[in-house]
Design an enzyme around this catalytic site. Structure first.
Site, short mmCIF file in Angstrom:
data_model
loop_
_atom_site.label_atom_id
_atom_site.label_comp_id
_atom_site.label_asym_id
_atom_site.label_seq_id
_atom_site.Cartn_x
_atom_site.Cartn_y
_atom_site.Cartn_z
N MET A 183 0.98 -1.22 0.07
CA MET A 183 0.00 -0.11 0.00
C MET A 183 0.78 1.24 0.00
O MET A 183 0.29 2.34 0.65
CB MET A 183 -0.82 0.02 1.22
CG MET A 183 -1.81 -1.36 1.37
SD MET A 183 -3.60 -0.89 2.06
CE MET A 183 -2.77 -0.56 3.57
N GLY A 184 2.14 0.99 -0.31
CA GLY A 184 2.86 2.30 -0.54
C GLY A 184 3.40 2.55 0.80
O GLY A 184 3.50 1.80 1.82
N LEU A 240 6.61 3.17 1.40
CA LEU A 240 7.57 1.98 1.66
C LEU A 240 8.68 2.26 2.67
O LEU A 240 9.05 3.38 2.75
CB LEU A 240 8.14 2.00 0.29
CG LEU A 240 7.27 1.41 -0.90
CD1 LEU A 240 8.09 1.17 -2.12
CD2 LEU A 240 6.16 0.23 -0.65
N GLY A 246 11.17 -2.39 5.50
CA GLY A 246 10.46 -3.92 5.62
C GLY A 246 10.14 -4.29 4.19
O GLY A 246 10.29 -5.44 3.66
N HIS A 247 9.35 -3.24 3.46
CA HIS A 247 8.70 -3.51 2.18
C HIS A 247 9.92 -3.83 1.28
O HIS A 247 10.06 -4.88 0.25
CB HIS A 247 7.90 -2.22 1.49
CG HIS A 247 7.01 -1.94 2.21
ND1 HIS A 247 6.83 -0.91 2.98
CD2 HIS A 247 5.85 -2.62 2.39
CE1 HIS A 247 5.48 -0.69 3.21
NE2 HIS A 247 4.99 -1.94 3.08
N LYS A 305 4.95 -9.49 9.76
CA LYS A 305 4.04 -8.80 10.96
C LYS A 305 2.66 -8.91 10.53
O LYS A 305 1.95 -9.03 11.52
CB LYS A 305 4.42 -7.22 10.81
CG LYS A 305 3.82 -6.24 11.81
CD LYS A 305 4.20 -4.93 11.55
CE LYS A 305 3.53 -4.27 10.58
NZ LYS A 305 2.23 -4.22 10.40
N VAL A 323 10.88 -7.36 9.76
CA VAL A 323 12.06 -6.35 10.03
C VAL A 323 11.56 -5.35 11.10
O VAL A 323 10.81 -4.75 11.10
CB VAL A 323 12.31 -5.56 8.38
CG1 VAL A 323 13.32 -4.55 8.54
CG2 VAL A 323 12.24 -6.83 7.50
N SER A 369 3.93 1.28 8.12
CA SER A 369 3.93 2.51 7.62
C SER A 369 3.18 3.44 8.91
O SER A 369 3.41 4.74 8.84
CB SER A 369 2.97 2.38 6.30
OG SER A 369 3.73 1.47 5.34
N ARG A 370 2.25 2.77 9.61
CA ARG A 370 1.72 3.66 10.51
C ARG A 370 2.60 3.85 11.77
O ARG A 370 2.07 4.77 12.49
CB ARG A 370 0.53 2.39 11.09
CG ARG A 370 -0.52 2.31 10.04
CD ARG A 370 -1.78 1.66 10.92
NE ARG A 370 -2.86 1.57 10.00
CZ ARG A 370 -3.42 0.91 9.26
NH1 ARG A 370 -2.70 -0.47 9.13
NH2 ARG A 370 -4.23 0.77 8.28
O1 PAF Z 1 -0.36 -5.73 3.71
C1 PAF Z 1 -0.51 -4.90 2.96
O2 PAF Z 1 0.21 -3.81 2.57
C2 PAF Z 1 -2.08 -4.91 2.12
O3 PAF Z 1 -2.77 -5.51 3.07
C3 PAF Z 1 -1.93 -5.62 0.80
C4 PAF Z 1 -1.63 -6.79 1.13
C5 PAF Z 1 -1.03 -4.53 -0.03
C6 PAF Z 1 -3.35 -5.57 0.11
O4 PAF Z 1 -3.87 -4.20 0.25
#
Ligand code: PAF
Length: 279
Positions: A29-30, A32, A35-36, A148, A175, A185-186
């Site tokens: 969901m961006g 980033l 972890g991403h 997570k 991570v 992200s939160r």
């Molecule tokens: O984990 C996330 O970021 C979201 O739940 C996902 C898997 C991208 C679906 O919107």
């Protein structure tokens, strides 16, 4: 790195690729963070083609949740991804994903209604629906997801099994920041004071793991110790549970594969984390 906003362009770019190449996919969901990026690196090392999606999926947010405030910075995200080996970034908008009249949903029963699903009704319906749609567009062999969001992985693995899909989820380690807070992200919502207090989640989990190593297997004792640690930091507990790592069913006593799962509010920010208590 190609960037596509539409389903048609993405499909065209990937046409026939699944037959020749192992497509790896990282749905995001961006906003980033490291972890991403660790998922993207792992995807590149295990796939022939790396596809990342960036889409804040409105249907997985409840009416009182943070959809409107969710951090968004598409340009920064894309710049970050340019430093990695990404072949395609798919960045659809709501009209692409949920055109007018959209009315089809994926519901993984049972698993979607417990833990985070109990406090966030409809959340996993939104997650399962968007991930299935993305999977149909990208056609990945492997999908890389961070642990997570452990319940998310279990729900999606069940969807994959029940719908006879051929994608395999690669479970990737959480991570963490140097002080142990799971990257999310939160975390950007936290004030400096809340950010410090947020370390109570990993402290509670590590303490439970240590107690299990010392031979304490009674879930109620382990949970009440975790509650104490969270409350000392003024955390508001949504849930703390000890569950079977495959079925997510609550366990009165820790056994092999058990996990402690928790969701805690620090200020107004809801954070989740989990740990395996016994291998
Ligand atoms: O984990 C996330 O970021 C979201 O739940 C996902 C898997 C991208 C679906 O919107």
């Amino acid at each position: 790195m190609q960037i596509y906003k539409t389903i048609a362009e993405t499909r065209e770019a990937l046409a026939g690729e699944a037959l020749k190449n192992k497509i790896g996919f990282v749905p995001t969901m961006g906003a980033l963070h490291k972890g991403h990026l660790s998922l993207v690196e792992r995807c590149h090392s295990e796939s022939d083609l790396t596809v990342v999606s960036i889409y804040v999926n409105p249907t997985q947010f409840g009416p009182q949740e943070d959809l409107n405030h969710y951090p968004r910075n598409l340009e920064k995200d894309i710049d970050l991804l340019r430093n990695y080996h990404v072949d395609i970034v798919f960045t659809p908008d709501d009209v692409q994903m949920y055109p007018e009249g959209y009315c089809t949903w994926v519901q993984v029963e049972g698993l979607s209604d417990i833990l985070c699903g109990a406090s966030r009704p409809g959340h996993f319906r939104g997650v399962a629906t968007i991930v299935l749609k993305l999977m149909h567009i990208v056609n990945p062999k492997l999908m890389f997801m961070g642990m997570k969001d452990y319940q998310q992985i279990i729900v999606l693995e069940k969807m994959i099994e029940d719908l006879n899909l051929e994608t395999k989820i690669v479970r990737c380690p959480i991570v963490r920041e140097p002080d142990g807070l799971a990257m999310s992200s939160r975390n950007s919502y936290l004030t400096p004071d809340e950010r410090q207090r947020a370390t109570c989640l990993i402290k509670a989990l590590k303490n439970a793991q240590k107690m299990v190593n010392e031979g304490h297997l009674d879930s109620s004792i382990l949970i009440s110790e975790a509650e104490n640690i969270i409350k000392q930091s003024d955390g508001r507990i949504d849930y703390i549970k000890i569950v079977d790592g495959s079925t997510l069913q609550e366990l009165p006593e820790v056994r092999s594969g058990s996990r402690m799962m928790l969701a805690v509010y620090i200020g107004n920010t809801r954070l989740i984390d989990n740990i395996e208590l016994l291998p």
